[in-house]
Design a protein around this motif. Structure first.
Motif, short mmCIF file in Angstrom:
data_model
loop_
_atom_site.label_atom_id
_atom_site.label_comp_id
_atom_site.label_asym_id
_atom_site.label_seq_id
_atom_site.Cartn_x
_atom_site.Cartn_y
_atom_site.Cartn_z
N ILE A 92 0.86 -1.18 0.00
CA ILE A 92 0.00 0.00 0.00
C ILE A 92 0.90 1.24 0.00
N PRO A 93 0.38 2.41 -0.39
CA PRO A 93 1.22 3.61 -0.45
C PRO A 93 1.93 3.89 0.87
N PRO A 94 3.20 4.28 0.80
CA PRO A 94 3.95 4.57 2.04
C PRO A 94 3.27 5.64 2.88
N GLY A 95 3.28 5.42 4.18
CA GLY A 95 2.69 6.39 5.10
C GLY A 95 1.22 6.20 5.35
N GLN A 96 0.56 5.34 4.56
CA GLN A 96 -0.87 5.12 4.74
C GLN A 96 -1.13 4.23 5.96
N ASP A 97 -2.17 4.55 6.69
CA ASP A 97 -2.59 3.72 7.80
C ASP A 97 -3.44 2.58 7.25
N ALA A 98 -3.01 1.34 7.50
CA ALA A 98 -3.69 0.19 6.92
C ALA A 98 -5.15 0.10 7.37
N ALA A 99 -5.40 0.48 8.62
CA ALA A 99 -6.76 0.37 9.15
C ALA A 99 -7.75 1.21 8.36
N THR A 100 -7.32 2.37 7.89
CA THR A 100 -8.22 3.24 7.12
C THR A 100 -8.09 3.05 5.62
N TYR A 389 -1.34 24.32 18.75
CA TYR A 389 -2.42 23.62 19.44
C TYR A 389 -2.67 22.25 18.79
N ASP A 390 -2.62 22.22 17.43
CA ASP A 390 -2.76 20.96 16.70
C ASP A 390 -2.13 21.12 15.32
N TYR A 391 -1.64 20.00 14.79
CA TYR A 391 -0.98 20.03 13.48
C TYR A 391 -1.44 18.82 12.67
N PHE A 392 -1.87 19.09 11.44
CA PHE A 392 -2.31 18.05 10.53
C PHE A 392 -1.41 18.09 9.29
N ALA A 393 -0.53 17.10 9.15
CA ALA A 393 0.44 17.13 8.05
C ALA A 393 -0.25 17.02 6.69
N ASN A 394 -1.25 16.15 6.61
CA ASN A 394 -2.00 15.99 5.36
C ASN A 394 -3.48 16.06 5.71
N PHE A 395 -3.97 17.26 5.76
CA PHE A 395 -5.28 17.57 6.35
C PHE A 395 -6.43 16.97 5.55
N ILE A 396 -7.36 16.29 6.27
CA ILE A 396 -8.62 15.82 5.70
C ILE A 396 -9.69 15.92 6.78
N ILE A 397 -10.93 15.83 6.36
CA ILE A 397 -12.07 15.74 7.28
C ILE A 397 -12.58 14.30 7.22
N ASN A 398 -12.62 13.61 8.35
CA ASN A 398 -13.02 12.21 8.34
C ASN A 398 -14.54 12.07 8.26
N ASP A 399 -15.02 10.84 8.30
CA ASP A 399 -16.45 10.57 8.15
C ASP A 399 -17.26 11.16 9.29
N ALA A 400 -16.62 11.35 10.44
CA ALA A 400 -17.34 11.95 11.58
C ALA A 400 -17.35 13.47 11.52
N GLY A 401 -16.79 14.07 10.46
CA GLY A 401 -16.76 15.52 10.32
C GLY A 401 -15.67 16.17 11.15
N GLU A 402 -14.68 15.40 11.59
CA GLU A 402 -13.61 15.93 12.43
C GLU A 402 -12.32 16.08 11.62
N PRO A 403 -11.54 17.12 11.92
CA PRO A 403 -10.26 17.28 11.20
C PRO A 403 -9.26 16.23 11.65
N THR A 404 -8.53 15.68 10.70
CA THR A 404 -7.49 14.69 11.01
C THR A 404 -6.46 14.72 9.90
N THR A 405 -5.48 13.84 9.97
CA THR A 405 -4.45 13.78 8.92
C THR A 405 -4.46 12.40 8.29
N GLU A 406 -4.30 12.38 6.98
CA GLU A 406 -4.30 11.11 6.26
C GLU A 406 -3.02 10.34 6.49
N ASN A 407 -1.90 11.05 6.59
CA ASN A 407 -0.61 10.44 6.87
C ASN A 407 0.32 11.54 7.39
N ASN A 408 1.57 11.22 7.55
CA ASN A 408 2.54 12.18 8.10
C ASN A 408 3.33 12.92 7.04
N VAL A 409 2.94 12.76 5.78
CA VAL A 409 3.61 13.47 4.70
C VAL A 409 2.97 14.86 4.54
#
Length: 554
Positions: A92-100, A389-409
């Motif tokens: 799978i692409p490097p840096g991707q979380d397998a669970a998601t 306060y918070d840092y998102f390297a690869n910013f996305i909004i998840n299914d719950a409508g919360e900000p998160t990061t897809e990976n650390n790139v």
């Protein structure tokens, strides 16, 4: 507990389960029958037929069964096929979380695939258990059959019981005028056909290619070595197949080396084809506007720690080699190979921000955030501090409508900065590329401090493949031995011809082979045509011959 032994009329003591006497060859099972003898393993008793009392006996008998071995192979094949439905975690692409990753890319099927553990199938404990069970089955089944067959073939007698002769598939009885002359001439003809001759009391056993009978066992040895090599891939230090991404100016541990080696990316270069070179005009015209890359390379330095007792990023490093890693020109060291695999140009490395005090209209200062290693807080020129306060390297909004990061790139960095105003209140500001807004309860009450984007820094990133494979000699040796056994058992049949004197000038002739019956009948025919011997007959009809071929393919 050992079963009761079988004593033949010749006085030879045979283990329980023996079908043919190991000395005279008299059938010990269905002695009054005219059914052809079961010559598989020469009728010798196997351990699985002799002992069946203790737990060890039952385990031995279970794994010695061919049906059990085939069942294990089928289960492994089904499991292996399931492992190819979606890419394994390694791919799978490097840096991707397998669970998601599996859920997002393949939906509910991918989520189920991950939950059941098929994303890392070939390294899972239960898959290794199946491979081990297959190896044990092959080993026990081989031992169970090898030693009885070895003893029977090594100690086989020339003179055989008449029932042994008559219950061979090829059998004949001839009346000749001179037994000695006929036997001598038959022996001479068989020698010309490269048969090895054994004589006893005037009787003859002609044999060739006995070694071909060990072909299946050579197969098994090769397969076991191959399986051992495959399992060793999951032992630490035996096999490494990992990707590493190194930014220019960065020094990182080489994966799989337990931090014994570090690699620094001094500079990354991409070299394009010369647009004026006539040799490449056709390719450039076929893909106008595309980059026509000739090669790409990493100018690297390989380090080793000088102090083995120190652990972590603060280790003192000593350069041991400096080399350009280029496509088809890897870096080799200590059984490792580092290949140039991929690259990423102009990756975001740092972002700069200006901060203004709205109440005074003056600049509070500026700061720069290292996107790969951000600090917790930054001090401005006026002495105020900016907290991340918070840092998102690869910013996305998840299914719950919360900000998160897809990976650390840092492909799409976003920040929530916190500052404290002169009233002691905390102010939160959200900033990402082309987005900047203040997080506040009262829309009419702006923050005291305003953030503005000031600039970015970029650098190149090289993608390298790290390989180490100490299992390859096992795989090559196992595969070669397996092919040798396949060749040995497939192309050379084990053939035997018995010539036995009887009273009244008779000679019995019988023959057996483990494959290619027509060929041995042709050889015998060439002997009978030049002697007084009558041509023996094949005692099987077409229906029985088909069944016999399936069961007697040793």
């Amino acid at each position: 507990m050992k079963e009761k032994e079988i004593i033949c009329e010749c006085g030879h003591v045979n283990p329980y389960g023996t079908e043919v006497c190991g000395s005279c060859g008299k059938p010990l099972v269905k002695n009054d029958s005219n059914e052809l003898l079961n010559m598989r393993y020469e009728g010798a008793a196997r351990r699985s037929q002799t002992y069946n009392k203790s737990i060890i006996d039952k385990v031995w008998n279970f794994f010695s069964s061919v049906k059990v071995g085939i069942t294990i192979i089928v289960v492994i094949l089904i499991a292996s096929a399931l492992g190819t439905i979606f890419p394994q975690e390694l791919f799978i692409p490097p840096g991707q979380d397998a669970a998601t990753y599996y859920a997002e890319e393949h939906g509910w099927a991918g989520e189920l695939y991950y939950t059941l553990g098929f994303h890392n199938l070939y390294g899972s404990w239960w898959y290794m258990l199946l491979i081990t069970a297959l190896g044990i089955s092959i080993l026990i089944a081989s031992i169970d059959r090898f030693f009885p067959l070895y003893k029977a073939l090594k100690n086989q007698r020339v003179t055989r019981h008449e029932k042994f002769m008559s219950r061979q598939r090829i059998f004949g009885r001839s009346t000749v005028s001179d037994q000695d002359e006929t036997m001598n001439k038959a022996v001479s003809l068989l020698r010309k056909k490269r048969y090895k001759i054994f004589e006893e009391n005037g009787n003859v056993l002609a044999e060739k290619a006995r070694w071909a009978r060990w072909g299946p066992y050579v197969n098994h040895i090769g397969l076991i070595i191959f399986l051992v090599g495959a399992m060793l891939r999951f032992f630490p230090g035996m096999y490494v197949d990992a990707n590493m991404w190194v930014r220019e100016g960065e020094t990182v541990p080489v994966p799989g080396t337990s931090q014994d080696y570090y690699l620094e990316n001094l500079q990354f270069d991409v070299e394009l084809y010369d647009e004026d070179d006539e040799r490449f005009q056709g390719a450039m015209q076929a893909a106008p506007g595309a980059e026509h890359i000739e090669t790409f390379r990493t100018h690297s330095i390989l380090y080793m720690p000088t102090d083995e007792s120190t652990v972590g990023a603060g280790r003192e490093l000593e350069a041991i080699s400096e080399q350009e890693i280029e496509v088809n020109s890897p870096l080799y060291f200590d059984n490792y190979s580092v290949y140039q695999l991929d690259y990423k140009l102009n990756e975001l490395s740092a972002m700069s921000f200006d901060v203004e005090d709205r109440e005074t209209g003056e600049s509070a200062g500026s700061f720069t955030v290292d996107l790969n290693n951000p600090e917790d807080y930054y001090t401005l020129d006026n002495g105020e501090e900016v907290y991340i306060y918070d840092y998102f390297a690869n910013f996305i909004i998840n299914d719950a409508g919360e900000p998160t990061t897809e990976n650390n790139v840092p492909d799409n960095p976003a920040f929530i900065f916190e500052m404290t105003n002169e009233d002691g209140e905390e102010e939160l500001t959200f900033i990402r590329i082309q987005r900047n807004f203040e997080i506040r309860d009262d829309e009419d009450d702006p923050h005291q401090y305003a953030f503005t984007f000031a600039g970015i820094d970029t650098n190149h990133v090289t993608g390298l493949k790290v390989r180490k494979d100490l299992t390859l000699p096992f795989l090559i040796a196992g595969g070669s031995i397996f092919l040798l056994g396949l060749l040995q058992g497939s192309y050379w049949p084990h053939r035997r011809v018995w010539l036995q004197r009887e009273n009244d000038g008779e000679i019995l002739i019988a023959a057996h082979t483990n494959k290619n019956w027509e060929s041995i009948k042709k050889e015998i025919r060439s002997v009978t045509d030049q002697t007084e011997l009558s041509e023996p007959v094949d005692q099987t009809d077409e229906e029985y011959e088909k069944e016999y071929k399936e069961k007697d393919n040793l």
